[in-house]
Write a protein that holds these residues in place. Structure first.
Motif, mmCIF file in Angstrom:
data_model
loop_
_atom_site.group_PDB
_atom_site.id
_atom_site.type_symbol
_atom_site.label_atom_id
_atom_site.label_comp_id
_atom_site.label_asym_id
_atom_site.label_seq_id
_atom_site.Cartn_x
_atom_site.Cartn_y
_atom_site.Cartn_z
ATOM 1 N N ASP A 167 0.845 -1.185 0.000
ATOM 2 C CA ASP A 167 0.000 0.000 0.000
ATOM 3 C C ASP A 167 0.886 1.242 0.000
ATOM 4 O O ASP A 167 2.113 1.150 0.053
ATOM 5 N N ASP A 168 0.271 2.420 -0.074
ATOM 6 C CA ASP A 168 1.043 3.657 -0.232
ATOM 7 C C ASP A 168 1.979 3.902 0.945
ATOM 8 O O ASP A 168 3.148 4.276 0.756
ATOM 9 N N ASP A 169 1.508 3.712 2.160
ATOM 10 C CA ASP A 169 2.339 3.971 3.344
ATOM 11 C C ASP A 169 3.527 3.015 3.398
ATOM 12 O O ASP A 169 4.659 3.421 3.679
ATOM 13 N N GLU A 170 3.278 1.750 3.127
ATOM 14 C CA GLU A 170 4.354 0.761 3.164
ATOM 15 C C GLU A 170 5.360 1.009 2.038
ATOM 16 O O GLU A 170 6.571 0.888 2.230
ATOM 17 N N ARG A 171 4.849 1.366 0.846
ATOM 18 C CA ARG A 171 5.746 1.657 -0.265
ATOM 19 C C ARG A 171 6.627 2.865 0.054
ATOM 20 O O ARG A 171 7.820 2.877 -0.251
ATOM 21 N N ARG A 172 6.047 3.875 0.689
ATOM 22 C CA ARG A 172 6.817 5.066 1.050
ATOM 23 C C ARG A 172 7.896 4.717 2.076
ATOM 24 O O ARG A 172 9.022 5.202 1.994
ATOM 25 N N ARG A 173 7.554 3.854 3.020
ATOM 26 C CA ARG A 173 8.535 3.458 4.031
ATOM 27 C C ARG A 173 9.699 2.696 3.400
ATOM 28 O O ARG A 173 10.877 2.958 3.694
ATOM 29 N N VAL A 174 9.385 1.761 2.518
ATOM 30 C CA VAL A 174 10.438 0.980 1.849
ATOM 31 C C VAL A 174 11.287 1.890 0.973
ATOM 32 O O VAL A 174 12.524 1.757 0.918
ATOM 33 N N LEU A 175 10.638 2.833 0.278
ATOM 34 C CA LEU A 175 11.374 3.759 -0.579
ATOM 35 C C LEU A 175 12.348 4.596 0.234
ATOM 36 O O LEU A 175 13.523 4.750 -0.145
ATOM 37 N N GLU A 176 11.901 5.141 1.357
ATOM 38 C CA GLU A 176 12.781 5.956 2.193
ATOM 39 C C GLU A 176 13.944 5.133 2.737
ATOM 40 O O GLU A 176 15.083 5.615 2.799
ATOM 41 N N GLU A 177 13.672 3.891 3.094
ATOM 42 C CA GLU A 177 14.735 3.025 3.618
ATOM 43 C C GLU A 177 15.792 2.748 2.547
ATOM 44 O O GLU A 177 16.999 2.839 2.814
ATOM 45 N N ARG A 178 15.359 2.453 1.350
ATOM 46 C CA ARG A 178 16.318 2.152 0.282
ATOM 47 C C ARG A 178 17.053 3.407 -0.177
ATOM 48 O O ARG A 178 18.222 3.330 -0.574
ATOM 49 N N LEU A 179 16.383 4.556 -0.142
ATOM 50 C CA LEU A 179 17.061 5.804 -0.485
ATOM 51 C C LEU A 179 18.166 6.097 0.512
ATOM 52 O O LEU A 179 19.261 6.537 0.136
ATOM 53 N N ARG A 180 17.899 5.862 1.797
ATOM 54 C CA ARG A 180 18.942 6.065 2.815
ATOM 55 C C ARG A 180 20.111 5.120 2.579
ATOM 56 O O ARG A 180 21.277 5.515 2.696
ATOM 57 N N GLU A 181 19.805 3.873 2.245
ATOM 58 C CA GLU A 181 20.879 2.913 1.956
ATOM 59 C C GLU A 181 21.714 3.374 0.771
ATOM 60 O O GLU A 181 22.950 3.278 0.793
ATOM 61 N N GLN A 182 21.050 3.887 -0.272
ATOM 62 C CA GLN A 182 21.763 4.334 -1.460
ATOM 63 C C GLN A 182 22.638 5.535 -1.165
ATOM 64 O O GLN A 182 23.765 5.646 -1.678
ATOM 65 N N VAL A 183 22.155 6.456 -0.330
ATOM 66 C CA VAL A 183 22.950 7.626 0.039
ATOM 67 C C VAL A 183 24.206 7.207 0.778
ATOM 68 O O VAL A 183 25.301 7.734 0.544
ATOM 69 N N VAL A 184 24.068 6.230 1.690
ATOM 70 C CA VAL A 184 25.240 5.733 2.425
ATOM 71 C C VAL A 184 26.240 5.102 1.469
ATOM 72 O O VAL A 184 27.452 5.334 1.561
ATOM 73 N N ILE A 185 25.739 4.315 0.516
ATOM 74 C CA ILE A 185 26.628 3.668 -0.453
ATOM 75 C C ILE A 185 27.369 4.714 -1.282
ATOM 76 O O ILE A 185 28.580 4.618 -1.506
ATOM 77 N N GLU A 186 26.645 5.739 -1.738
ATOM 78 C CA GLU A 186 27.273 6.774 -2.557
ATOM 79 C C GLU A 186 28.287 7.580 -1.757
ATOM 80 O O GLU A 186 29.328 7.979 -2.289
ATOM 81 N N ALA A 187 27.978 7.828 -0.475
ATOM 82 C CA ALA A 187 28.930 8.563 0.356
ATOM 83 C C ALA A 187 30.213 7.759 0.560
ATOM 84 O O ALA A 187 31.326 8.293 0.480
ATOM 85 N N GLU A 188 30.069 6.458 0.809
ATOM 86 C CA GLU A 188 31.247 5.604 0.964
ATOM 87 C C GLU A 188 32.050 5.549 -0.331
ATOM 88 O O GLU A 188 33.285 5.558 -0.311
#
Length: 408
Positions: A167-188
């Motif tokens: 659903d929309d709330d769950e999709r938004r939560r997963v999206l934010e989690e993966r975006l944070r992971e991607q930012v960490v990867i790019e920073a490293e």
């Protein structure tokens, strides 16, 4: 009249006695902007805030304005434009706040907001998305925004493919989690590339090759550079292949076996080059020959490394951790609202199976990354404690039964 004299004259208006401490600082404030014409232009939009500052605060604001003007002059191609830029910035920041009347703490606002440059990207010529040199939009900011939007769209599409029932709330939560992971990867990755660039510059600045002593090699000749990269990738392949082994002795044996297999690949590449070279050419250009042989070894290891990755991921995908993630994803997908009436329907089972496979792959990738980090830390600790042990261990031949399990 000197600054001290000016303050004394202002403080003495009306015959009021001078106080000490804070009262003295309040009485010694200047009711008008500094005498310097440039500062008058730059601080013109905040003249009313200036009158509300104490003498001590006015000195600090004046120094901060001078420092920012000097910084702006260093960025601009033509001198003299910093005054108008700073004045425009102060006017824009006041408009954001809602006017001078809404600034309840003038000193804090001027030092922490009004006079401070706010780059929206990594370009030092950027201020609030505006290119200081041209006054137009910052092109780099546009690129950053484009990259962020493209990243979000890509990850959103992945989530839609992998988890279509969210659903929309769950999709938004997963999206934010993966975006944070991607930012960490790019920073490293940024830190890693920065360190590599700095090391490369230091290498180029060195006169002779630190590996073989060849002169005018920029710190490392071509052949030695290839050899070092080959060794680094060989060690990496050994760690990847050993990531599935739970026991340290097994890890060392697998890593040693990988080194043996790669040595055979390197020897085959070496023989192909030597057999195809024209007679006499190898001796005519020994430096070029050494570089070509070293490059061939590097290519052999580079071509073999993906297979070790696939093998390690395949083994880790069959671990208890990956099985647990797959079962959890299967049940979660099967329990979606759209599948609750018939959780064992063909559509529900297909979606649950796909979610389980995706979860298993992600778990294997996570396990590989985690175990590689642990193995690198262990290798660093062992090298620091006994630097002469690892080369002997790496050179040790692998038993025949271990060699068959290196690549699944």
């Amino acid at each position: 009249m000197s600054r001290v004299g000016q303050r004394a004259a202002v403080a003495g208006v009306g015959g009021r006695p001078k106080a000490v401490g804070w009262d003295k600082a309040q009485q010694q404030r200047r009711l008008t902007l500094p005498a310097d014409l440039g500062l008058r232009v730059a601080l013109g939009p905040v003249s009313w805030l200036w009158e509300r500052l104490s003498g001590w605060q006015q000195d600090r604001v004046e120094n901060a304005a001078k420092a920012e003007l000097a910084s702006l002059e260093g960025v601009l191609a033509l001198p003299g434009g910093a005054l108008r830029l700073l004045a425009d910035r102060l006017a824009d920041r006041l408009a954001e706040t809602g006017g001078e009347a809404l600034v309840d703490k003038p000193f804090g606002w001027l030092i922490g907001r009004g006079l401070v440059r706010r780059p929206s990207c990594s370009d030092r010529r950027c201020d609030d998305g505006t290119r200081l040199v041209t006054g137009g939009e910052c092109e780099n900011c546009g690129n950053v925004v484009h990259i962020r939007r493209a990243r979000q769209a890509k990850i959103s599409a992945q989530i839609q493919r992998e988890l279509p029932g969210l659903d929309d709330d769950e999709r938004r939560r997963v999206l934010e989690e993966r975006l944070r992971e991607q930012v960490v990867i790019e920073a490293e990755d940024f830190v890693r590339r920065h360190e590599q660039a700095r090391a490369e510059k230091a290498r180029r600045d060195a006169p002779a090759c630190e590996g073989c002593g060849q002169q005018q090699a920029g710190g490392l000749c071509e052949a030695c550079g290839y050899e070092r990269r080959t060794e680094a990738l060989t060690v990496e392949a050994g760690l990847v292949a050993a990531a599935w082994a739970a026991d340290l002795a097994d890890q060392a044996a697998v890593a040693a076996g990988v080194r043996t297999l790669l040595a055979a690949d390197i020897e085959r590449a070496r023989r192909v080059f030597l057999d195809s070279a024209p007679p006499g050419e190898l001796h005519a250009d020994p430096i070029g020959t050494a570089s070509a042989l070293a490059f061939g070894a590097l290519r052999a290891v580079e071509e073999a490394l993906p297979e070790f990755h696939r093998s390690a991921l395949g083994r880790l995908a069959r671990t208890e951790e990956a099985d647990a993630e797959a079962r959890r994803a299967y049940k979660t997908e099967q329990g979606r609202r759209c599948f609750r009436p018939n959780p064992n329907s063909a559509d529900a089972v297909a979606a649950a199976t796909k979610a389980a496979d995706t979860a298993r792959e992600r778990a294997a990738e996570y396990l590989l990354a985690t175990r590689l980090r642990q193995l690198r830390e262990q290798a660093t600790a062992r090298a620091a404690a006994a630097p002469d042990v690892l080369p002997e261990l790496a050179a040790r031949d692998m038993d025949s039964d271990v060699a068959g399990t290196v690549i699944a």
